[in-house]
Design a protein around this motif. Sequence first.
Motif, PDB file in Angstrom:
ATOM      1  N   LEU A 102      89.780 143.869  32.130  1.00  9.41           N
ATOM      2  CA  LEU A 102      88.353 144.170  32.092  1.00  9.41           C
ATOM      3  C   LEU A 102      88.039 145.460  32.842  1.00  9.41           C
ATOM      4  O   LEU A 102      88.796 145.885  33.716  1.00  9.41           O
ATOM      5  N   ILE A 103      86.900 146.059  32.506  1.00  5.60           N
ATOM      6  CA  ILE A 103      86.470 147.287  33.171  1.00  5.60           C
ATOM      7  C   ILE A 103      84.993 147.160  33.547  1.00  5.60           C
ATOM      8  O   ILE A 103      84.288 146.272  33.068  1.00  5.60           O
ATOM      9  N   GLY A 104      84.536 148.046  34.432  1.00  2.00           N
ATOM     10  CA  GLY A 104      83.128 148.145  34.760  1.00  2.00           C
ATOM     11  C   GLY A 104      82.537 146.888  35.364  1.00  2.00           C
ATOM     12  O   GLY A 104      83.152 146.208  36.188  1.00  2.00           O
ATOM     13  N   LYS A 137      83.928 143.645  37.862  1.00  2.00           N
ATOM     14  CA  LYS A 137      83.337 143.306  39.164  1.00  2.00           C
ATOM     15  C   LYS A 137      82.873 141.855  39.193  1.00  2.00           C
ATOM     16  O   LYS A 137      83.054 141.148  40.184  1.00  2.00           O
ATOM     17  N   ARG A 138      82.254 141.405  38.095  1.00  3.20           N
ATOM     18  CA  ARG A 138      81.737 140.034  38.043  1.00  3.20           C
ATOM     19  C   ARG A 138      82.861 139.009  38.112  1.00  3.20           C
ATOM     20  O   ARG A 138      82.815 138.061  38.912  1.00  3.20           O
ATOM     21  N   VAL A 139      83.908 139.196  37.305  1.00  6.21           N
ATOM     22  CA  VAL A 139      85.017 138.239  37.281  1.00  6.21           C
ATOM     23  C   VAL A 139      85.794 138.290  38.589  1.00  6.21           C
ATOM     24  O   VAL A 139      86.184 137.248  39.133  1.00  6.21           O
ATOM     25  N   ARG A 140      85.992 139.495  39.099  1.00  7.46           N
ATOM     26  CA  ARG A 140      86.686 139.617  40.391  1.00  7.46           C
ATOM     27  C   ARG A 140      85.903 138.894  41.490  1.00  7.46           C
ATOM     28  O   ARG A 140      86.485 138.196  42.326  1.00  7.46           O
ATOM     29  N   GLY A 141      84.582 139.053  41.479  1.00  3.31           N
ATOM     30  CA  GLY A 141      83.750 138.391  42.475  1.00  3.31           C
ATOM     31  C   GLY A 141      83.882 136.880  42.426  1.00  3.31           C
ATOM     32  O   GLY A 141      83.931 136.208  43.465  1.00  3.31           O
ATOM     33  N   ILE A 182      77.626 135.962  38.858  1.00  6.45           N
ATOM     34  CA  ILE A 182      79.076 136.041  38.650  1.00  6.45           C
ATOM     35  C   ILE A 182      79.569 134.873  37.788  1.00  6.45           C
ATOM     36  O   ILE A 182      80.729 134.481  37.856  1.00  6.45           O
ATOM     37  N   ARG A 183      78.675 134.332  36.978  1.00  7.75           N
ATOM     38  CA  ARG A 183      79.056 133.236  36.092  1.00  7.75           C
ATOM     39  C   ARG A 183      80.099 133.701  35.078  1.00  7.75           C
ATOM     40  O   ARG A 183      80.031 134.821  34.563  1.00  7.75           O
TER      41      ARG A 183
END
Length: 474
Positions: free
Chosen positions: A118-120, A124-128, A267-268
């Motif tokens: 993933l990018i952008g 960030k959402r999945v990493r969080g 971050i769902r």
Amino acid sequence: MDLTNCFIFFLLLTSLYFALTRKTPPKKHPPGSMGFPLIGQTLSFLHAMRTNSIEQWLLQRTSKYGPVSKLSLFGTPTVFVHGQSANKFIFTCDGNVLGNHQPPSFKRICGERNMTALIGDDHKRVRGALVSFLKPEMLKQYVGKMDEEVRNHVEMHWHGNQKVMVMPLMKTLTFNMMSSLIFGIGKGETRNNLIELLQHMMNGLMSLPINLPFTRFNRSLKASAQLRAFIKNLISERKAALEQRVADTRKDLIACLLGIGKTEPSIRMSDEEIVDNVISVMIAGYDTSSVLITFLVRLLGMDRSVYDKIVQEQEKIAKTKTSELLSWDDLAKMKYTWRVAMETLRMNPPLLGSLRKVLKDFEYEGYTIPKGWQVIRAANMTHMDERIFSDPSKFDPARFEKQASIPPYCFVAFGGGARICPGNEFARIETLVTIHYLVTRFKWKLCCLDNSFSRNPFPVFNDGMLIEIEPKDC
């Protein structure tokens, strides 16, 4: 119109013509060769990985073309870079310029929505979401569970044997810990079936993505499909249990990710993203930690002075710990052991490097890197740079006594900057708990001093790393 005006008009037209037709100077790409169409250097790269000659392969490129060179890997034009400045550029680069990228085989097996692809904002959402489970505050409560897994493993696979094969046993151990913390599944037939699927799936991660019967890639895709179906069923079960309030969001990774989706909508993750990222976490936790522990066992079998210092540290902790199980505070006292682990990672990083996708043209070291290409870095070449680490071939844990003294982006076994591996703390716990019980309960010696290994893409010891063990009097 007089002659003077005609002449001026002619000059203007001539200037305009040359301005419109003048060719833009060609963009300067890095030196190197793209090799044969589609195949490029993929086959020689994979051969170097599987024969553990990748360092020599990369050094030859560097000596021939310099620190920046072009090639073709997995059907995509590629730029190879290395060194501190290259690491810093990759780890701090704007997400609109470089994005996460994996070989086609990896993405098709692990899914398009895994964090490494993933990018952008999606990245960030999945990493969080993943960090919310893997952060130290959460992992503290799992130290006791990991302690029990290690002791059960040692009792079942080490005690009563004169010789053991370290690498497959460490893979079994790390999988059992992952299975417990990701799925909430204890030992039994289900675990055994899952580890077999995972091994088949991982065999094709670095293969040519040709989906024909009897190919490695085909077998990996089939295993991936079965594993994905299993995880989807678990997600359905966890959802039902959480709705009925008969399950805790701290039970395992899947329950945690589902719970976060309700408490932190920003971050769902979708079910597809949970499946893809559970698989990615399994791969990372299964192979990286098992490889590190195997290398540590090899080191302690070869270097008696390091072994004695680790034993001294671990036996002191064993005598002073306040409960039967190790605690978070006990792990904090294992300073020398972790310095040895860090130096082992410097000399033998489990993962060679990483790929990034070029999202728009950019300039680097005087070269234009076009959109659509990919960038590959090699951690081992930075780790063995004598300008950064003096006498880099010498094993010296003292390098990490003051980690702040190591320049930024020079030790990159866990990545760097905002892109540092979210599972590095989990790997630390796995490693320290395992080494504690091995050195306090056994002595060992290597059965073969060769112990050569290949990369696929992680190191695999050709003989499984056979050792002769002798139990200590407890």
